[in-house]
Design a protein around this motif. Structure first.
Motif, mmCIF file in Angstrom:
data_model
loop_
_atom_site.group_PDB
_atom_site.id
_atom_site.type_symbol
_atom_site.label_atom_id
_atom_site.label_comp_id
_atom_site.label_asym_id
_atom_site.label_seq_id
_atom_site.Cartn_x
_atom_site.Cartn_y
_atom_site.Cartn_z
ATOM 1 N N SER A 193 -45.624 -40.257 10.604
ATOM 2 C CA SER A 193 -45.446 -38.914 11.378
ATOM 3 C C SER A 193 -44.222 -38.126 10.757
ATOM 4 O O SER A 193 -44.354 -37.018 11.516
ATOM 5 C CB SER A 193 -44.841 -39.656 12.872
ATOM 6 O OG SER A 193 -43.552 -40.223 12.687
ATOM 7 N N LEU A 194 -43.742 -38.457 9.777
ATOM 8 C CA LEU A 194 -42.772 -37.549 8.969
ATOM 9 C C LEU A 194 -43.040 -37.539 7.526
ATOM 10 O O LEU A 194 -43.501 -38.598 6.799
ATOM 11 C CB LEU A 194 -41.269 -38.128 9.369
ATOM 12 C CG LEU A 194 -40.762 -38.016 10.739
ATOM 13 C CD1 LEU A 194 -39.181 -38.578 10.833
ATOM 14 C CD2 LEU A 194 -40.889 -36.469 11.337
ATOM 15 N N LEU A 195 -42.747 -36.595 6.966
ATOM 16 C CA LEU A 195 -42.869 -36.394 5.645
ATOM 17 C C LEU A 195 -41.795 -35.718 4.756
ATOM 18 O O LEU A 195 -41.034 -34.870 5.377
ATOM 19 C CB LEU A 195 -43.992 -35.305 5.263
ATOM 20 C CG LEU A 195 -44.375 -34.887 3.865
ATOM 21 C CD1 LEU A 195 -44.909 -36.054 3.006
ATOM 22 C CD2 LEU A 195 -45.165 -33.740 3.569
ATOM 23 N N ALA A 196 -41.230 -36.520 3.981
ATOM 24 C CA ALA A 196 -39.964 -36.220 3.210
ATOM 25 C C ALA A 196 -40.216 -35.492 1.689
ATOM 26 O O ALA A 196 -41.198 -36.027 1.178
ATOM 27 C CB ALA A 196 -39.126 -37.495 2.911
ATOM 28 N N THR A 197 -39.769 -34.467 1.538
ATOM 29 C CA THR A 197 -39.740 -33.798 0.149
ATOM 30 C C THR A 197 -38.831 -33.511 -0.546
ATOM 31 O O THR A 197 -37.837 -33.203 -0.191
ATOM 32 C CB THR A 197 -40.660 -32.600 0.471
ATOM 33 O OG1 THR A 197 -39.832 -31.609 1.131
ATOM 34 C CG2 THR A 197 -41.984 -32.591 1.209
ATOM 35 N N ALA A 198 -38.732 -33.533 -1.859
ATOM 36 C CA ALA A 198 -37.791 -33.364 -2.922
ATOM 37 C C ALA A 198 -38.402 -32.102 -3.588
ATOM 38 O O ALA A 198 -39.340 -32.116 -4.083
ATOM 39 C CB ALA A 198 -37.318 -34.352 -3.623
ATOM 40 N N CYS A 199 -37.457 -31.027 -3.518
ATOM 41 C CA CYS A 199 -37.954 -29.803 -4.135
ATOM 42 C C CYS A 199 -36.852 -29.407 -5.341
ATOM 43 O O CYS A 199 -35.970 -29.752 -5.539
ATOM 44 C CB CYS A 199 -37.888 -28.686 -3.025
ATOM 45 S SG CYS A 199 -38.674 -27.086 -3.671
ATOM 46 N N ARG A 200 -37.511 -28.534 -6.360
ATOM 47 C CA ARG A 200 -36.614 -28.260 -7.626
ATOM 48 C C ARG A 200 -35.717 -27.143 -7.005
ATOM 49 O O ARG A 200 -34.873 -26.952 -7.846
ATOM 50 C CB ARG A 200 -37.674 -27.339 -8.490
ATOM 51 C CG ARG A 200 -36.946 -27.001 -9.933
ATOM 52 C CD ARG A 200 -38.116 -26.497 -10.996
ATOM 53 N NE ARG A 200 -38.951 -27.391 -11.211
ATOM 54 C CZ ARG A 200 -39.972 -27.152 -12.038
ATOM 55 N NH1 ARG A 200 -40.422 -25.805 -12.352
ATOM 56 N NH2 ARG A 200 -40.722 -28.260 -12.385
ATOM 57 N N ASP A 201 -35.539 -26.651 -6.015
ATOM 58 C CA ASP A 201 -34.427 -25.927 -5.212
ATOM 59 C C ASP A 201 -33.148 -26.851 -4.865
ATOM 60 O O ASP A 201 -32.280 -26.409 -4.388
ATOM 61 C CB ASP A 201 -34.827 -25.004 -4.258
ATOM 62 C CG ASP A 201 -35.358 -25.856 -3.044
ATOM 63 O OD1 ASP A 201 -35.147 -26.983 -2.959
ATOM 64 O OD2 ASP A 201 -35.834 -25.068 -2.015
ATOM 65 N N ARG A 202 -33.259 -28.279 -5.247
ATOM 66 C CA ARG A 202 -32.376 -29.202 -5.144
ATOM 67 C C ARG A 202 -32.372 -29.557 -3.448
ATOM 68 O O ARG A 202 -31.231 -30.079 -3.232
ATOM 69 C CB ARG A 202 -30.964 -28.832 -5.667
ATOM 70 C CG ARG A 202 -31.167 -28.271 -7.019
ATOM 71 C CD ARG A 202 -29.874 -28.067 -7.857
ATOM 72 N NE ARG A 202 -29.757 -27.741 -9.164
ATOM 73 C CZ ARG A 202 -28.733 -27.586 -9.776
ATOM 74 N NH1 ARG A 202 -27.632 -27.396 -9.134
ATOM 75 N NH2 ARG A 202 -28.668 -26.850 -11.171
ATOM 76 N N LYS A 203 -33.337 -29.352 -2.871
ATOM 77 C CA LYS A 203 -33.216 -29.654 -1.369
ATOM 78 C C LYS A 203 -34.173 -30.687 -1.097
ATOM 79 O O LYS A 203 -35.136 -30.705 -1.581
ATOM 80 C CB LYS A 203 -33.403 -28.358 -0.496
ATOM 81 C CG LYS A 203 -32.326 -27.182 -0.467
ATOM 82 C CD LYS A 203 -32.721 -26.142 0.370
ATOM 83 C CE LYS A 203 -31.739 -24.958 0.100
ATOM 84 N NZ LYS A 203 -31.988 -23.761 1.150
#
Length: 522
Positions: A193-203
């Protein structure tokens, strides 16, 4: 400061890593030289898939799990991409379907035949077209069937429903456009039901995937995130990255408050990426360093200090990528709780590494094998898209407790074919049932039914749900002991079945005697 005892009771304090012997490794495998930060390997109980070097496009190998030893240089490949393959993932609910994504901006779904590959596969089952730039990540939904997420260098995450008849799908069911840079990692919570992401903008972002709403967003200057992982149902996230001083670092976060990490721990000053793996059944976290030879492992607890370091597995052979075997593919008779497949390009080798709990008992260890995620979906694709959430269907790993394999739905029992293929798997077509005596008990267990229904010359020898035709015979004393213990457990189980039936027969005889007496009175 609060005082914590130095000794902490845990059944996993003495877990150790054990590398497979040379004859159980996969040798002469041309592992890709790509510098993309990904696993490059996907494993299920039937196959090992690995991205390989290929001129004029992208390709990957699919090797039967028991076909160890040297690989034929002309072994067939899956080669339909026009650019380098960047990620591969097995369908969690069908061990014969795999997805791949590539620099050619496409995602392809492939059907893998049960028998050994005899030629290259170039035509995918489905092709997903939507990304404008190369696709770097793909993830299957953990509980809904035929839902696939893809992430590209166009900063978009696309949700695909592949439960359609079209061979080419150009319209994703949803596009998540909440990122301003390349997505480095994606992870689902237990029910998806939830998706976590790591991004190159460090967030780090926590997103509700069906609506595209960003529920939480974190940007910590002291922790540059590379990979993020949901820790099961603990409502916590774990991220790996680097600190302000370029030390490799892991951080633990509260899922509902990403303002400040709960724990930050520096590991070392190496430059390789850290891949995190979490086992929700044992609450153990494994941290694998790209370019390292070691694997660190921790135990996660719901209370402080949250992160409890156990020890690490050491090896002088560095890994470029790594694959993880699902729990249903582990060797429970050896108390194996996790298994990695290390890609070692310097040796052209894939080396299995087992994490083992040392136990002297020969019986099934219930405490280290709780109910785990099975191979059946909890939801259809349309149910999930309609807003329904449901946790995974759980199964027991106890030998003989039921089928935990994932087989293609189109493989129905047929009249037996004349074939000598060694890698046909457990879902093989069987011969018609032989005539049974009326005196035989009809409600015998599944394994006994299979054994009775097959002709003697083609009889499948099952022990603890283990098909000896699917694996080579034992080559070492340790393997022989493991097989002996499995047979002892099977004999014990069969004795219990026989004893239960003896009791049922006596009860029926008593009822029959009472019935005769009642009839005689009248």
């Amino acid at each position: 400061m609060s005082w914590h005892p130095q000794y902490r009771s845990s059944k996993f304090r003495h877990v150790y890593g054990k590398a497979a012997s040379k004859d159980k490794c996969y040798d002469c495998v041309p592992i890709t030289h790509s510098v993309h930060d990904n696993h490059f390997c996907a494993v299920n109980p039937h196959f090992v898939a690995v991205v390989t070097e290929c001129a004029g496009g992208g390709a990957f190998l699919v090797i039967p799990i028991h076909q160890t030893g040297k690989l034929d240089p002309h072994y067939p490949r899956i080669c339909g991409h026009k650019g380098n393959v960047l990620d591969i993932k097995w369908n969690p609910f069908n061990d014969f379907v795999i997805a791949s994504c590539s620099e050619d901006a496409t995602v392809k779904i492939w059907d893998i035949p049960k028998h050994l590959l005899t030629r290259n596969i170039t035509n995918p089952k489905k092709e997903l077209l939507g990304h404008a730039r190369r696709v770097g990540l793909i993830e299957w939904h953990p509980t809904a069937e035929n839902i696939l997420f893809s992430s590209g260098y166009d900063y978009k995450i696309m949700i695909w429903n592949i439960d359609t008849r079209e061979a080419v799908i150009s319209n994703p069911v949803k596009i998540l456009d909440a990122h301003k840079d390349v997505i480095l990692s994606m992870s689902f919570n237990t029910d998806g039901s939830l998706l976590a992401t790591a991004c190159r903008d460090r967030k780090i972002r926590v997103i509700e995937p069906r609506s595209g709403t960003v529920l939480q967003e974190a940007s910590n200057k002291s922790h540059r995130v590379n990979k993020v992982l949901f820790l099961g149902n603990m409502k916590k996230l774990l991220s790996t990255g680097t600190s302000r001083w370029n030390n490799r670092q892991i951080a633990l976060w509260d899922q509902n408050d990403l303002s400040v990490p709960l724990v930050e721990e520096d590991l070392d000053g190496s430059s390789g990426l850290l891949f995190p793996f979490y086992d929700s059944d044992t609450n153990m976290l494994y941290v694998v360093g790209k370019g390292d030879g070691n694997i660190r492992y921790y135990e996660i607890s719901p209370e402080k200090p949250y992160l409890n370091y156990l020890t690490e597995y050491h090896s002088h052979l560095p890994q470029k990528g790594i694959g993880m075997m699902p729990k249903r593919g582990l060797e429970v008779s050896a108390c194996e709780i996790f298994r990695f497949y290390k890609l070692i390009p310097t040796k052209s080798l894939i080396e299995p590494v087992s994490m083992i709990v040392p136990r002297r008992s020969e019986t099934y260890q219930e405490d280290i094998y709780p109910l785990t995620t099975g191979a059946q979906p909890a939801l259809t694709a349309q149910e999930w898209l309609n807003g329904i959430n449901k946790g995974p269907l759980l199964v027991s790993l106890r030998p003989g407790s039921g089928n935990v394999d994932s087989l293609p739905k189109y493989l129905e029992p047929e009249p037996r074919l004349k074939t000598t293929d060694h890698y046909q798997g457990r879902g093989e077509a069987m011969a018609p049932a032989e005539t049974q005596k009326k005196s035989e008990i009809q409600d015998s267990g599944k394994q006994l039914e299979v054994r009775e229904r097959l002709p003697k010359k083609d009889q499948t020898h099952l022990s603890n749900g283990f098909d000896v035709f699917e694996c080579p015979p034992p080559k070492t004393e340790n393997e022989l002991l493991h097989m002996f213990y499995r047979q002892q457990e099977e004999i014990r189980r069969l004795r219990e079945v026989v004893n239960q039936r003896d009791v049922q027969i006596k009860q029926m005889e008593l009822e029959l005697r009472n019935l005769h007496m009642v009839i005689g009175m009248y």
